[in-house]
Design a protein around this motif. Structure first.
Motif, PDB file in Angstrom:
ATOM      1  N   VAL A 659       0.851  -1.185   0.000  1.00 42.74           N
ATOM      2  CA  VAL A 659       0.000   0.000   0.000  1.00 42.74           C
ATOM      3  C   VAL A 659       0.888   1.236   0.000  1.00 42.74           C
ATOM      4  N   ASP A 661      -0.015   4.554   0.478  1.00 45.34           N
ATOM      5  CA  ASP A 661      -0.340   5.503   1.544  1.00 45.34           C
ATOM      6  C   ASP A 661      -0.936   4.727   2.715  1.00 45.34           C
ATOM      7  N   VAL A 662      -0.079   4.314   3.638  1.00 47.82           N
ATOM      8  CA  VAL A 662      -0.507   3.490   4.771  1.00 47.82           C
ATOM      9  C   VAL A 662      -1.493   4.234   5.653  1.00 47.82           C
ATOM     10  N   ALA A 665      -4.962   4.346   4.271  1.00 48.25           N
ATOM     11  CA  ALA A 665      -5.624   3.046   4.325  1.00 48.25           C
ATOM     12  C   ALA A 665      -6.127   2.719   5.723  1.00 48.25           C
ATOM     13  N   ALA A 684      -2.524  -2.276   6.802  1.00 44.87           N
ATOM     14  CA  ALA A 684      -3.059  -1.432   5.731  1.00 44.87           C
ATOM     15  C   ALA A 684      -3.328  -2.256   4.480  1.00 44.87           C
ATOM     16  N   PHE A 685      -2.416  -3.151   4.141  1.00 46.31           N
ATOM     17  CA  PHE A 685      -2.594  -4.011   2.962  1.00 46.31           C
ATOM     18  C   PHE A 685      -3.801  -4.918   3.149  1.00 46.31           C
ATOM     19  N   SER A 688      -7.034  -3.004   3.046  1.00 47.97           N
ATOM     20  CA  SER A 688      -7.364  -2.484   1.713  1.00 47.97           C
ATOM     21  C   SER A 688      -7.905  -3.569   0.794  1.00 47.97           C
ATOM     22  N   LYS A 689      -7.539  -4.812   1.048  1.00 47.80           N
ATOM     23  CA  LYS A 689      -8.014  -5.939   0.241  1.00 47.80           C
ATOM     24  C   LYS A 689      -9.215  -6.643   0.883  1.00 47.80           C
TER      25      LYS A 689
END
Length: 722
Positions: A659, A661-662, A665, A684-685, A688-689
């Motif tokens: 990601v 922009d942590v 997110a 964050a990843f 986001s998913k």
């Protein structure tokens, strides 16, 4: 630059043109329809290796058809040519004819201007005869080494330099001659295009001397009208199509018209087989289209790069790499179905570099075009492609593929990563490093029985694999071999529950795998017997989580990634430990590697059930531990830790990006400040998913994850899209 070029090189071209007319028994339908003439070489200059590849292909095709007349003509070209002082003759049926009589129509026209200071000596004449004899022999013997030997002859090179100087032509190279033969403006391309455009049938050419001679003249006239350096040299000496056609006729008469016709017929049959062989997606015409289209696109990108900004340049480079990768993926498909033979009840195919030379040549040309467009350094970033060898469908239960070592050597030279062998939809994808030698690969298939599958519904046959390289049998590998089992029956089964099962001495173990596009795919480090099954696992204590986790538990358990705790219990609300999650994650994402067994963690007992999974995760950089030397295997794992491990695993296995922009997110989580800084990027990843989801605006990063939650999170990870 010398030898295989120049004036008498035209005589070889003439011989090749004649092979297109010789004596092949075809019907009276149009030539274009019968011969499929869509294949015109796209390069005006061709390397010696490419010429050698093509010659090898023809020779292999001749050998397969049992042709003998080509060797007979080759042997009768001349008796001996190792020494320039040797007299060069053509001998047929005991009658010996000096080649000077054959090439006289061309040789007599090589006249230098009086003020040039040049003179054609008897030594020069012998050199021209030697060049002609070697080229004529090459036409029928197809041994490129003869050309190499001639090139190293300094006396011959001096003669050719003299002729080039007299014609006012500079800079001729070996590739120029190769281009004369098989280039876009060469004799081969012109001859076949003439045939394609002709309304006459092949018998009209074969049985009519006037029609045949007229054809040869048209081909030479078209070549002489090109701007190729060799054509310029010929025209400078006023050599015309009549002279070149006469050389062909002289040679045919010298070796015997009957023998020549039979040899030429065998050559043209081999040529048609090579040109129409299903290379690169169903035919060399398809291959040429793919190559030409990609070249045009790359040339357009090169033009744009000249005036692009830095940001635009990177986007163009990425686009070029994508174009090249997609084109090579199409070019690197070799259809070997026409070469398969039944031997002792088995489908057998034996391949050497000659069979794949056209494919490799196309890939080589495309990679050169990529480097020309974006530079060698950027072109080096091209992803490693896979060479696919497809035997097509066979009703035979056993198939054997023999690959000569020069195939893997050439694939390595061109930076291929894998060789995949496909038989009736069953594909085995080998890392190139595994096939470094002469390969014998065998795949057997039998119907699965209920006793083999433990009563589980079988959706594939049972496949048994074996591999030997340079005579050594391999059943264990240092790098994973990918197997794809074609699923033949999905009626009444749940495809999300399909898994590859290993059969070993009567026992069955669930190995996982991914179902899609009609195949079950699994990475293996060992060869054995494998079958695809529906693995429907049930637990008696999941009712309380059925609404939000029941399906996910069933699917992850079907892959063998998560197991119950005995007596039919899953224990869904119990905390999952760090060791358990390492096993779940590694198994679910097919990362198992029996070759990785040790870790840097002092609290991981090498004999513990979880040790190999922790070792793999650490080796992949997925797990860092709670300190440099401590893993803490039995501690509960937090939601933030799970999110981070998932993020790293997907980035390693599927190429997901981090990601950018942590903070953005994590902005929707009111407790984002409670996430440990080292875990924020992973959370964050995963957020986001939608792999790990918060509750009531909170992520709850430090809460422990339950076994049911772990199953749901892993299920989402398996279905995540980049």
């Amino acid at each position: 630059m010398s030898l295989k070029k120049k004036v008498t090189a035209g005589t070889l071209a003439a011989s090749l043109a004649m092979t297109a007319l010789a004596g092949i028994p075809l019907s009276s339908k149009g030539l274009a329809q019968k011969l499929g003439l869509n294949n015109v070489a796209s390069a005006a200059s061709i390397s010696s290796s490419q010429l050698g590849f093509f010659a090898s292909q023809l020779k292999s095709a001749l050998s397969a058809s049992g042709a003998v007349y080509t060797k007979s003509v080759a042997d009768s070209v001349y008796a001996y040519f190792d020494s320039v002082s040797s007299v060069t003759y053509v001998t047929y049926d005991g009658v010996t004819t000096p080649t000077s009589d054959i090439i006289k129509p061309v040789k007599d026209k090589i006249k230098f201007k009086e003020d040039s200071g040049l003179q054609l000596t008897s030594e020069d004449e012998k050199n021209l005869e030697l060049v002609f004899a070697t080229l004529a022999k090459f036409t029928f013997e197809l041994e490129a080494g003869k050309l190499d030997a001639l090139q190293s002859n300094e006396s011959v090179r001096a003669t050719l330099r003299k002729i080039a100087q007299g014609a006012g032509v500079d800079g001729l190279t070996v590739e120029d001659l190769n281009g004369l033969l098989f280039g876009a403006k060469g004799i081969e391309a012109i001859a076949w295009q003439e045939l394609a455009n002709s309304s006459q049938s092949l018998p009209d050419f074969l049985n009519n001397d006037e029609a045949r001679n007229d054809f040869v003249k048209r081909v030479f006239k078209a070549y002489l009208n090109t701007n190729e350096d060799l054509a310029k040299a010929l025209k400078a000496y006023e050599v015309n199509e009549e002279d070149l056609a006469r050389v062909v006729s002289n040679f045919r008469d010298a070796v015997g018209a009957s023998n020549f016709n039979k040899a030429a017929a065998a050559l043209v049959e081999a040529y048609i087989n090579v040109k129409s062989s299903p290379v690169s997606g169903g035919g060399s015409g398809v291959s040429n289209n793919v190559l030409d289209n990609a070249r045009k696109e790359l040339a357009a990108i090169k033009a744009k790069l000249a005036s692009a900004s830095d940001a635009e340049k990177q986007a163009l480079i990425d686009q070029a790499l994508k174009i090249a990768a997609e084109a090579i993926a199409k070019l690197a498909q070799f259809d070997a179905s026409s070469l398969v033979k039944e031997v002792d009840g088995k489908a057998v195919v034996s391949l050497s570099l000659a069979n794949l030379s056209s494919l490799f040549s196309s890939v080589e040309q495309l990679k050169a075009a990529l480097a020309d467009a974006i530079g060698a350094d950027n072109a080096a970033k091209l992803a490693k492609p896979t060479l696919v060898i497809d035997l097509g469908k066979t009703t035979l239960k056993s198939s054997v593929v023999n690959l000569a070592k020069d195939i893997s050597a050439k694939a390595k030279e061109l930076n291929f990563g894998w060789i995949a062998i496909k038989v009736s939809g069953a594909t085995t994808k080998f890392p190139l490093s595994t096939l470094g030698g002469d390969v014998i690969y065998t795949i057997d298939r039998t119907a699965a029985s209920a006793s083999q599958t433990g009563g589980r519904p079988a959706v594939t046959d049972v496949f048994n694999y074996s591999l030997s390289v340079n005579g050594t049998v391999y059943d264990k590998f240092n790098e994973p071999v990918e197997i794809q089992l074609p699923v033949t029956n999905t009626s009444g089964v749940d495809t999300e529950l399909l898994s590859v099962a290993k059969l070993d001495n009567g026992s069955l173990s669930i190995e996982g795998g991914v179902y899609g596009d009609g195949v079950l795919t699994e990475q293996r480090y060992t060869f054995s017997s494998y079958v695809g099954v529906e693995n429907d696992v049930t637990f008696r204590d999941v009712a309380s989580v059925q609404a939000w986790a029941g399906r996910q538990i069933k699917v992850v358990a079907a892959k063998g990634a998560i197991e119950g705790r005995g007596d039919g219990r899953f224990d869904p609300r119990a905390n999952v430990t760090r060791a358990e999650f390492a096993k779940i994650l590694v198994s679910a994402l097919d990362l198992d590697n029996p070759n990785v067994t040790s870790t840097k963690f002092t609290d991981v007992n090498p004999n513990a059930w979880y040790a190999p999974y922790v070792a793999v995760a650490a080796e992949k950089g997925i797990i860092n531990g709670r300190s440099a030397t401590k893993f803490d295997p039995n501690a509960p794992i937090s939601r933030a830790e799970i999110a981070t491990l998932i993020a790293r695993a997907l980035q390693v296995t599927k190429g997901f990006s981090e990601v950018k922009d942590v903070d953005a997110a994590l902005a929707n989580f009111s407790d984002a400040s409670k996430i440990p800084s080292s875990l924020k990027a992973g959370v964050a990843f995963a957020a986001s998913k939608n792999i790990v989801i918060g509750t009531n605006g909170k992520f709850n990063p430090n809460d422990n994850a339950s076994r049911a939650e772990a199953a749901v999170i892993v299920y989402r990870a398996l279905n995540a899209k980049a």
